[in-house]
Design an enzyme around this catalytic site. Structure first.
Site, PDB file in Angstrom:
ATOM      1  N   GLU A 106       0.797  -1.229   0.000  1.00  0.00           N
ATOM      2  CA  GLU A 106       0.000   0.000   0.000  1.00  0.00           C
ATOM      3  C   GLU A 106       0.831   1.282   0.000  1.00  0.00           C
ATOM      4  O   GLU A 106       0.471   2.257  -0.651  1.00  0.00           O
ATOM      5  CB  GLU A 106      -0.948   0.018   1.211  1.00  0.00           C
ATOM      6  CG  GLU A 106      -2.022  -1.061   1.206  1.00  0.00           C
ATOM      7  CD  GLU A 106      -3.096  -0.827   0.160  1.00  0.00           C
ATOM      8  OE1 GLU A 106      -3.124   0.268  -0.428  1.00  0.00           O
ATOM      9  OE2 GLU A 106      -3.890  -1.745  -0.073  1.00  0.00           O
ATOM     10  N   SER A 378     -32.186 -30.140 -22.153  1.00  0.00           N
ATOM     11  CA  SER A 378     -33.125 -29.885 -23.251  1.00  0.00           C
ATOM     12  C   SER A 378     -33.785 -28.514 -23.183  1.00  0.00           C
ATOM     13  O   SER A 378     -34.428 -28.093 -24.151  1.00  0.00           O
ATOM     14  CB  SER A 378     -34.200 -30.970 -23.263  1.00  0.00           C
ATOM     15  OG  SER A 378     -33.623 -32.230 -23.562  1.00  0.00           O
TER      16      SER A 378
END
Length: 697
Positions: A106, A378
């Site tokens: 950081e 399907s």
């Protein structure tokens, strides 16, 4: 002698400055004096500013406001930030590895700057200029602390200027260790309402922060960059990548050795079950999904979403949501591991009206309604048949022989051998209506071979399927995973006469002061001709006919409805729609466990239960028939126009110009057309009874 003097005077005249021009040395001295004066003035201003900042008290830290989420009727769904999970730990109680990891990733110059990293800012400016975009920032830990304590997350220049001033003030009034202590305890958010490293340690690993290993410390240090992206609870791969980046940075900056970094990368991390943190709220899966959309897609800051007092107005209908949850609960016993998901979309607006991501949110927060890890089976076939109808290569009476078949593809280099459910085959010619009603796999593969799998993918994309698809014959049988949300929104296009409306969950977002932060404008696009959407819809109504795959629930639904079932070894689907609502239901196990024959039928009852109760106050409505559609009586055996000499004629719909022109018999009188009107579904009657019933209606 006189000549010599004259030459000297002449030379002197040549070097004498021209009127209006100053000597170069004079101009240089003036410039140096000006710059020096500017520097003194600037320095004086900085001193005055520093003295001013030093004398000013820091503002009181901002307090959290609960953000609220509402349904489409203005009913409150949930309030966020009901309470923060925070526990203070002094800097001496925080592992050095966690502090070093935070610095390495950081702010590696934290102990050298004055709150603003001038070198970092200059470097970021150069990099961003090179890329002509904001690809690198230069915010210090002190600036982050100032922003989180005193400011909103607005991306404005005024906020950045205030942030810089408060950062310098913090540096003037606090020591570096005090700032680091505040940052790790108060200003750092780790997701799941956890603030500070102690809450994060307990959240992720179920232990105190002082007990964290190097590997655990670096994992935690990577989360604040983006709790939604780098939390191991949401994406372990990204979290692991960031942890390894931090370890590499720590080694390169001398915080640890390369050997220690490699050992930490290999350490297996054991996480605390995230389910223990779950709270019971209304529409919890929808709530989580809205939060994800707002943060990831709309750019709302995560902290602002949780505690900025914003108001989120959504598309959810809480009554429908309750109906959906009850339908799932009735169908699936609590003690069973079988799971379900349901998504309901209004085809006319794209608004998501209900979303169930699982059976019990308290046990597992994984949202199966938006997960793309399930094969539709399907239920994918309508996309194949829609493609064929649009190409005019197939109509409702087109016939293929359904029998065990080996299909060749890739120019004959490969083969594909599909099977019908339970290996049952008519071993004869069937038409498209029967293929849809009985979910015949052989017919579907014949069709995709005829139209081209790549064209089917194009159709699916137009309808809104974004998941990965490959141009293979097996695509016709739904072998590539999709999400229930994708399926519901794709079927909604058919219900909306070929017009796709982008699925939406948020209509608008307002700030705590009433400022409009976002307002939805769903994109509407005609992607399918209404005549093709209608013909396919009419064919899909047969799924509820006697003997068809959804016939068991036909009596539960008292209105026109179309749909398609889908079954794989591990998944059961029912996707269907009325003119007002398109719904996808999935049933299965989380770990791809095989479902039983009984379990494979559970999706349709959930669909029927939900659809009928959700629309009980809405009068039944027919699917509107477009002008370019006609209906005629045909002979099912031959697929030709029916005469009174042909047995068992039926009404069939066609896009005008694709209907048959030959008669089934040269003798007899032609059975009259119904004039292109939609007729209620009915079986067990003669064509004459059907015609009289239509006339009386």
């Amino acid at each position: 002698m006189e000549e010599s003097v004259s030459r000297k005077q002449s030379r002197a005249a040549r070097v004498e400055p021209k009127p209006g021009r100053r000597p170069r040395k004079g101009r240089f001295r003036k410039a140096v004096t000006f710059l020096f004066s500017c520097a003194l003035i600037g320095l004086a201003c900085l001193v005055v500013l520093a003295l001013y900042l030093r004398s000013q008290a820091l503002p009181v830290g901002t307090f959290a406001l609960s953000s609220q989420m509402y349904d489409m009727h203005g009913n409150l769904i949930s309030s966020f930030q009901s309470g923060k999970n925070r526990e203070f730990v002094p800097l001496s109680g925080i592992p050095k590895h966690l502090i070093d990891a935070t610095l390495a990733i950081e702010d590696k110059r934290f102990y050298d700057h004055i709150g603003l990293d001038v070198r970092g800012i200059a470097r970021a400016v150069v990099v961003n200029f090179q890329h002509m975009d904001r690809v690198q920032g230069a915010s210090t830990l002190t600036q982050q602390l100032a922003r989180n304590l005193y400011l909103t997350q607005d991306r404005t220049w005024s906020r950045k200027i205030k942030e810089a001033m408060y950062a310098v003030q913090l540096e003037m009034q606090l020591s570096k260790d005090q700032i680091m202590e505040m940052y790790l305890n108060d200003a750092t958010y780790y997701g799941n309402s956890a603030y500070g490293v102690q809450a994060a340690a307990k959240l992720f690993f179920g232990k105190n922060v002082g007990e964290l290993t190097l590997a655990e410390s670096t994992m935690i240090a990577g989360v604040p960059k983006g709790p939604r992206y780098y939390s191991p609870f949401f994406d372990r791969d990204k979290a692991k990548e960031r942890q390894e980046l931090i370890l590499t940075e720590m080694a390169s900056q001398g915080f640890i050795t390369s050997k220690e970094a490699e050992e930490a990368k290999r350490e297996e991390l054991v996480y605390q079950p995230s389910g223990k943190k779950a709270a019971v709220v209304q529409a919890p899966y929808f709530r989580d999904y809205v939060r994800r959309v707002a943060i990831d897609r709309l750019g709302i800051d995560e902290r602002e979403f949780d505690e900025g007092g914003i108001r989120i107005y959504t598309t959810l209908d809480l009554d429908m949501q309750k109906t959906a949850e009850e339908a799932v609960t009735r169908a699936l016993p609590d003690e069973d591991e079988l799971q379900a998901a349901l998504v309901a979309v209004d085809p006319r607006t794209g608004y998501v009206r209900a979303m169930v991501g699982g059976k019990l949110y308290g046990d597992n927060q994984f949202n199966r309604a938006v997960s793309t890890s399930r094969q539709p089976g399907s239920a994918f076939k309508p996309f194949v048949y829609l493609t064929a109808l649009q190409q005019k290569t197939v109509t409702a009476v087109s016939q293929f022989k359904s029998e065990p078949t080996v299909f060749e593809y890739d120019n004959g280099r490969q083969t594909y051998t599909p099977n019908n459910f339970n290996n049952k085959y008519p071993n004869g010619l069937i038409d498209l209506r029967e293929a849809i009603a009985k979910s015949d796999n052989i017919y579907a593969v014949h069709t995709i071979q005829q139209v081209g799998a790549d064209k089917v993918i194009e159709t699916a994309r137009k309808l809104g399927i974004t998941s990965r698809l490959e141009a293979l014959p097996s695509l016709a049988l739904g072998t590539f995973p999709v999400s229930p949300l994708e399926m519901a929104s794709a079927f909604a296009v058919l219900a909306n006469q070929g017009v796709r409306v982008e699925p939406t969950v948020i209509t608008r977002i307002e700030s705590a002061t009433g400022k409009l932060l976002y307002e939805s404008k769903p994109k509407k696009e005609k992607v399918v001709g209404p005549e093709y959407a209608y013909v396919l819809t009419n064919l899909m109504k047969s799924v509820f006919d006697p003997g068809a795959t959804a016939s068991r629930v036909a009596e539960q639904i008292k209105r026109p409805v179309a749909g398609k079932t889908g079954t794989t070894n591990t998944d059961a689907w029912m996707v269907g729609f009325t003119p007002e609502l398109a719904t996808a239901v999935w049933v299965g196990y989380d770990r791809d466990r095989t479902i039983s024959a009984v379990e494979s039928y559970k999706a349709a009852p959930i669909f029927a239960d939900f659809t009928e109760h959700a629309l009980e106050a809405v009068p039944p409505k027919l699917f509107p028939m477009p002008d370019n559609v006609t209906s005629v009586y045909i002979d099912p055996a031959s697929g030709k126009l029916a005469t009174d000499k042909c047995p068992n004629p039926r009404i069939e719909v066609f896009v005008k110009g694709t209907e048959p022109t030959e008669y089934c018999s040269d003798q007899g009188t032609a059975v009259p057309s119904d004039g292109g009107k939609d007729t209620p579904k009915k079986t067990g009657r003669s064509w004459w009874d059907d015609l009289k019933r239509w006339w009386n209606d």
